[in-house]
Design a protein around this motif. Structure first.
Motif, PDB file in Angstrom:
ATOM      1  N   UNK A 127      -6.574  40.610  20.995  1.00 58.85           N
ATOM      2  CA  UNK A 127      -5.213  41.008  20.621  1.00 58.85           C
ATOM      3  C   UNK A 127      -4.379  39.801  20.202  1.00 58.85           C
ATOM      4  N   UNK A 128      -4.468  38.696  20.933  1.00 64.63           N
ATOM      5  CA  UNK A 128      -3.708  37.504  20.575  1.00 64.63           C
ATOM      6  C   UNK A 128      -4.138  36.932  19.241  1.00 64.63           C
ATOM      7  N   UNK A 129      -5.439  36.974  18.982  1.00 61.90           N
ATOM      8  CA  UNK A 129      -5.955  36.522  17.694  1.00 61.90           C
ATOM      9  C   UNK A 129      -5.410  37.377  16.558  1.00 61.90           C
ATOM     10  N   UNK A 130      -5.403  38.696  16.759  1.00 60.30           N
ATOM     11  CA  UNK A 130      -4.904  39.620  15.728  1.00 60.30           C
ATOM     12  C   UNK A 130      -3.411  39.427  15.481  1.00 60.30           C
ATOM     13  N   UNK A 153      -4.297  43.763  10.157  1.00 57.87           N
ATOM     14  CA  UNK A 153      -3.858  43.084  11.379  1.00 57.87           C
ATOM     15  C   UNK A 153      -2.423  43.394  11.776  1.00 57.87           C
ATOM     16  N   UNK A 154      -1.692  44.175  10.989  1.00 55.54           N
ATOM     17  CA  UNK A 154      -0.295  44.447  11.320  1.00 55.54           C
ATOM     18  C   UNK A 154      -0.160  45.817  11.970  1.00 55.54           C
ATOM     19  N   UNK A 155       0.945  46.004  12.668  1.00 55.06           N
ATOM     20  CA  UNK A 155       1.129  47.234  13.444  1.00 55.06           C
ATOM     21  C   UNK A 155       1.033  48.473  12.552  1.00 55.06           C
ATOM     22  N   UNK A 163      -3.910  48.568  12.416  1.00 48.23           N
ATOM     23  CA  UNK A 163      -5.023  48.014  13.194  1.00 48.23           C
ATOM     24  C   UNK A 163      -5.955  49.139  13.629  1.00 48.23           C
ATOM     25  N   UNK A 164      -7.212  49.035  13.207  1.00 48.33           N
ATOM     26  CA  UNK A 164      -8.249  49.969  13.630  1.00 48.33           C
ATOM     27  C   UNK A 164      -9.489  49.142  13.972  1.00 48.33           C
ATOM     28  N   UNK A 165      -9.517  48.638  15.186  1.00 41.93           N
ATOM     29  CA  UNK A 165     -10.542  47.673  15.550  1.00 41.93           C
ATOM     30  C   UNK A 165     -10.111  46.280  15.131  1.00 41.93           C
ATOM     31  N   UNK A 203      -7.188  48.453  19.100  1.00 45.74           N
ATOM     32  CA  UNK A 203      -8.458  47.743  18.930  1.00 45.74           C
ATOM     33  C   UNK A 203      -9.646  48.696  18.947  1.00 45.74           C
ATOM     34  N   UNK A 204      -9.428  49.892  19.464  1.00 46.44           N
ATOM     35  CA  UNK A 204     -10.440  50.951  19.425  1.00 46.44           C
ATOM     36  C   UNK A 204     -11.798  50.499  19.961  1.00 46.44           C
ATOM     37  N   UNK A 205     -11.745  49.564  20.922  1.00 45.93           N
ATOM     38  CA  UNK A 205     -12.959  49.096  21.601  1.00 45.93           C
ATOM     39  C   UNK A 205     -14.019  48.597  20.622  1.00 45.93           C
TER      40      UNK A 205
END
Length: 357
Positions: free
Chosen positions: A23-26, A77-79, A82-84, A326-328
């Motif tokens: 998450x921090x990377x994204x 990568x923006x809100x 994000x899908x994974x 992030x959808x795991x």
């Protein structure tokens, strides 16, 4: 120091580290260009998009935005988009480190780290010191010459971003974590570049058992030479925080004191990271937000801050806006790992964990 009390708690902390790192990377990836995306420009972007205080992934740019361009990967990568996870070297090296420990165990050699790079990692997905070391490996050089020959990036941040796996697999054992990270780091780095990896691994290992963020920072400082520039810079951040200087003024001071170092050099980035951790004070969202708003190598710093904060918080307590999108799922350039589940990576990490005692 306290202890990790149950297997379930340990599993939650390890998964929290993985989720926090990704998450921090994204969060930091769209503005990862320190000479363009300064602290001031990042905050101006957040004000233009009504995103201060920052509590979620970066918003996408408005149609009439005339500021600097985000990195091309921003659309994933923006809100809301994000899908994974996006593919990124900060996560590739963490996956490769896991594969290293699964393949060779904790007695791995630096040469075996290099062999796995050549086998599993595409050359064009390496950068700075790692690319120099990769080229040297391909040309038949052996460590430690791989780190020193024709490599002007020896003290940049690359080894630090490879360190998390050694912290996660040595919870409460920071010196052991630092030793493992050092063996990895000397393939491509020297001096403060190696100390950065040792410090990050120890910081993450300490986060499993330290009562506070500050305690983890103090513990991690003990594994690197006290006279090194890295150690002096981290202590300086601690002193500014202790003096109740605002986060903004502390970073301005640190920017002046590290002037002349490249935005990917490990020392100024460790300053931004330490400030994000201390002023974030254990709050996951605030820690990520302050670290990325600090600029420089935003995705790398966000990843390490997220790893520490994720271990402190645990996966169950991570805010949904960070982990649910992030959808795991992880995208990776490491051969054989693209599309792997984050939960699987955490489970595999947990099977390697060695507790002190």
């Amino acid at each position: 120091m306290t202890s990790v009390r149950t297997d379930a708690e340990l599993a939650d902390r390890v998964l929290g580290g993985w989720l926090g790192r990704i998450a921090g990377n994204m969060l930091g990836k769209p503005v990862e260009q320190g000479e363009v995306w300064t602290r001031d420009r990042i905050d101006r972007y957040l004000r233009r998009t009504a995103a201060l205080p920052l509590t979620d992934y970066l918003p996408e740019p408005p149609a009439d935005d005339d500021g600097p361009a985000l990195r091309p990967e921003w659309r994933d990568c923006v809100r809301g988009r994000v899908h994974g996870s996006c593919r990124d070297d900060d996560i590739d090296y963490t996956i490769l480190g896991l594969h290293l420990l699964e393949t060779h165990g904790f007695a791995f050699s630096t040469e075996q780290v290099g062999d796995l790079w050549l086998l599993r990692l595409p050359y064009l997905q390496t950068f700075t010191a790692e690319r120099a070391a990769y080229r040297n490996l391909a040309n038949g050089l052996k460590p430690p010459l791989t780190a020193t020959y024709d490599n002007p990036y020896q003290e940049w941040i690359g080894a630090l971003i490879r360190a998390d796996i050694h912290g996660w697999t040595s919870p409460g054992a920071p010196r052991r974590a630092a030793g493992l990270a050092r063996r990895d780091a000397v393939l491509s780095h020297t001096g403060n570049g190696v100390y950065g990896a040792q410090w990050a691994a120890a910081l993450i290992a300490a986060a499993f058992t330290a009562p506070t963020v500050r305690a983890a920072v103090d513990t991690a400082l003990a594994v690197i030479p006290p006279g090194s520039r890295l150690a002096r810079t981290v202590r300086r951040v601690v002193s500014l925080h202790e003096a109740h200087m605002s986060w903004e003024d502390a970073l301005a001071t640190l920017t002046d004191e590290t002037a002349g170092l490249h935005w990917i050099h490990v020392v100024p980035n460790a300053a931004v990271l330490t400030a994000g951790l201390l002023y974030g004070d254990g709050d996951f969202t605030r820690t990520l937000a302050l670290t990325v708003r600090g600029g420089l190598d935003t995705d790398s710093n966000g990843a390490t801050a997220g790893s520490v904060a994720g271990v402190l918080t645990g996966a169950d307590a991570l805010p949904a806006q960070w982990k649910d999108p992030l959808e795991d799922t992880v995208r990776s350039a490491v051969f054989g790992f693209d599309g792997v589940r984050i939960s699987e990576l955490a489970d595999r990490t947990l099977r390697l964990v060695t507790l002190p005692g």
